[in-house]
Write a protein that holds these residues in place. Sequence first.
Motif, mmCIF file in Angstrom:
data_model
loop_
_atom_site.group_PDB
_atom_site.id
_atom_site.type_symbol
_atom_site.label_atom_id
_atom_site.label_comp_id
_atom_site.label_asym_id
_atom_site.label_seq_id
_atom_site.Cartn_x
_atom_site.Cartn_y
_atom_site.Cartn_z
ATOM 1 N N GLN A 165 0.908 -1.099 0.099
ATOM 2 C CA GLN A 165 0.032 -0.048 0.029
ATOM 3 C C GLN A 165 0.687 1.357 0.098
ATOM 4 O O GLN A 165 0.498 2.370 -0.674
ATOM 5 C CB GLN A 165 -0.911 -0.144 1.261
ATOM 6 C CG GLN A 165 -1.914 1.103 1.024
ATOM 7 C CD GLN A 165 -3.196 0.913 2.464
ATOM 8 O OE1 GLN A 165 -2.772 0.209 3.256
ATOM 9 N NE2 GLN A 165 -3.971 1.747 2.168
ATOM 10 N N VAL B 232 2.565 1.689 -3.602
ATOM 11 C CA VAL B 232 1.718 2.307 -4.375
ATOM 12 C C VAL B 232 1.194 3.664 -4.067
ATOM 13 O O VAL B 232 0.921 4.615 -5.143
ATOM 14 C CB VAL B 232 0.421 1.285 -4.710
ATOM 15 C CG1 VAL B 232 -0.806 1.975 -5.269
ATOM 16 C CG2 VAL B 232 0.563 -0.156 -5.146
ATOM 17 N N ALA C 230 2.499 0.855 -10.258
ATOM 18 C CA ALA C 230 1.095 1.112 -10.539
ATOM 19 C C ALA C 230 0.361 -0.040 -9.769
ATOM 20 O O ALA C 230 -0.940 0.172 -9.621
ATOM 21 C CB ALA C 230 0.990 0.975 -12.110
ATOM 22 N N CYS C 231 0.994 -1.121 -9.407
ATOM 23 C CA CYS C 231 -0.008 -2.201 -8.921
ATOM 24 C C CYS C 231 1.176 -3.187 -8.169
ATOM 25 O O CYS C 231 2.307 -3.260 -8.507
ATOM 26 C CB CYS C 231 -0.418 -3.042 -10.100
ATOM 27 S SG CYS C 231 -1.413 -4.519 -9.398
ATOM 28 N N ASN D 230 0.946 -7.017 -6.667
ATOM 29 C CA ASN D 230 0.354 -8.189 -6.379
ATOM 30 C C ASN D 230 0.999 -8.847 -5.378
ATOM 31 O O ASN D 230 2.089 -9.218 -4.905
ATOM 32 C CB ASN D 230 0.324 -9.367 -7.640
ATOM 33 C CG ASN D 230 -0.362 -8.682 -8.927
ATOM 34 O OD1 ASN D 230 0.276 -8.462 -9.663
ATOM 35 N ND2 ASN D 230 -1.524 -8.175 -8.856
ATOM 36 N N LYS E 175 4.767 -3.911 -9.958
ATOM 37 C CA LYS E 175 4.653 -3.379 -11.283
ATOM 38 C C LYS E 175 5.042 -2.234 -11.459
ATOM 39 O O LYS E 175 4.301 -1.279 -10.858
ATOM 40 C CB LYS E 175 3.201 -3.908 -11.973
ATOM 41 C CG LYS E 175 2.893 -5.358 -11.896
ATOM 42 C CD LYS E 175 1.510 -5.612 -12.244
ATOM 43 C CE LYS E 175 0.901 -7.055 -12.029
ATOM 44 N NZ LYS E 175 -0.297 -7.248 -12.420
ATOM 45 N N THR E 176 6.008 -1.839 -12.108
ATOM 46 C CA THR E 176 6.612 -0.439 -12.239
ATOM 47 C C THR E 176 7.266 -0.218 -13.533
ATOM 48 O O THR E 176 7.207 -0.969 -14.367
ATOM 49 C CB THR E 176 7.663 -0.066 -10.958
ATOM 50 O OG1 THR E 176 7.784 1.423 -10.870
ATOM 51 C CG2 THR E 176 8.855 -0.943 -10.916
ATOM 52 N N TYR F 236 -1.855 -1.718 -21.028
ATOM 53 C CA TYR F 236 -1.326 -1.962 -19.899
ATOM 54 C C TYR F 236 0.008 -1.455 -19.494
ATOM 55 O O TYR F 236 -0.047 -0.729 -18.517
ATOM 56 C CB TYR F 236 -0.982 -3.431 -19.499
ATOM 57 C CG TYR F 236 -1.184 -3.798 -18.059
ATOM 58 C CD1 TYR F 236 -2.341 -4.010 -17.478
ATOM 59 C CD2 TYR F 236 0.058 -4.086 -17.588
ATOM 60 C CE1 TYR F 236 -2.209 -4.172 -16.189
ATOM 61 C CE2 TYR F 236 0.158 -4.507 -16.295
ATOM 62 C CZ TYR F 236 -1.145 -4.671 -15.565
ATOM 63 O OH TYR F 236 -1.189 -4.816 -14.160
ATOM 64 N N TRP G 272 -0.827 2.418 -19.062
ATOM 65 C CA TRP G 272 -1.190 2.522 -17.642
ATOM 66 C C TRP G 272 -0.219 2.512 -16.657
ATOM 67 O O TRP G 272 -0.230 3.450 -15.725
ATOM 68 C CB TRP G 272 -2.164 1.410 -17.201
ATOM 69 C CG TRP G 272 -2.865 1.330 -16.034
ATOM 70 C CD1 TRP G 272 -3.855 2.408 -15.459
ATOM 71 C CD2 TRP G 272 -2.478 0.581 -14.993
ATOM 72 N NE1 TRP G 272 -4.055 2.154 -14.211
ATOM 73 C CE2 TRP G 272 -3.258 1.011 -13.769
ATOM 74 C CE3 TRP G 272 -1.548 -0.749 -14.854
ATOM 75 C CZ2 TRP G 272 -3.069 -0.014 -12.569
ATOM 76 C CZ3 TRP G 272 -1.384 -1.216 -13.712
ATOM 77 C CH2 TRP G 272 -2.277 -0.931 -12.644
ATOM 78 N N ILE G 273 0.752 1.538 -16.696
ATOM 79 C CA ILE G 273 1.918 1.563 -15.700
ATOM 80 C C ILE G 273 2.730 2.887 -15.730
ATOM 81 O O ILE G 273 2.783 3.470 -14.752
ATOM 82 C CB ILE G 273 2.774 0.302 -16.017
ATOM 83 C CG1 ILE G 273 2.068 -0.979 -15.627
ATOM 84 C CG2 ILE G 273 4.205 0.518 -15.158
ATOM 85 C CD1 ILE G 273 2.848 -2.182 -15.908
ATOM 86 N N GLU H 91 0.535 5.731 -14.154
ATOM 87 C CA GLU H 91 0.495 5.868 -12.814
ATOM 88 C C GLU H 91 1.536 6.147 -12.087
ATOM 89 O O GLU H 91 1.542 6.005 -10.625
ATOM 90 C CB GLU H 91 -0.577 4.443 -12.333
ATOM 91 C CG GLU H 91 -1.777 4.364 -12.951
ATOM 92 C CD GLU H 91 -2.765 5.389 -12.461
ATOM 93 O OE1 GLU H 91 -2.517 5.986 -11.248
ATOM 94 O OE2 GLU H 91 -3.482 5.589 -13.401
ATOM 95 N N THR H 92 2.603 5.741 -12.740
ATOM 96 C CA THR H 92 4.023 6.251 -11.940
ATOM 97 C C THR H 92 4.588 7.383 -12.656
ATOM 98 O O THR H 92 5.767 7.789 -11.941
ATOM 99 C CB THR H 92 4.986 4.736 -12.199
ATOM 100 O OG1 THR H 92 5.230 4.525 -13.563
ATOM 101 C CG2 THR H 92 4.278 3.676 -11.766
#
Length: 114
Positions: A22, A25, A31-32, A34, A60-61, A96, A99-100, A103-104
């Motif tokens: 958390q 991110v 971005a995510c 897992n 994931k970055t 995708y 998106w990564i 978001e970064t």
Amino acid sequence: MERATLVYTTYPSLGEAERAGQAIVGQRLAACVNILPGMISHYWWEGRVERGEEVVMIIKTRASLAEAVQQAVKASHPYSTPALMVLPVEAVDPAYHAWILAETDAATREIAAR
């Protein structure tokens, strides 16, 4: 265009992994994240084979943030030597990947400004 990258690490508990994920991110370093609970590890540590129950985290970055992600993991990790591996991504769906990167982007700009 910058490459997507995965950072692999493990944690001793789900709670610790969730708090770390958390935060990573939340800082826009990824971005995510897992989190996969229920892993059993057998490994050498201090001259003997150990067994441990761990939680896998895949982050994931983007490639330029991999070092910052590793530093963030090390800063709050309970292990003295956490598993940290940066895995380059060979191919990724273009949407995708975008998106990564989106978001970064804020973390990338912040690090560049330092």
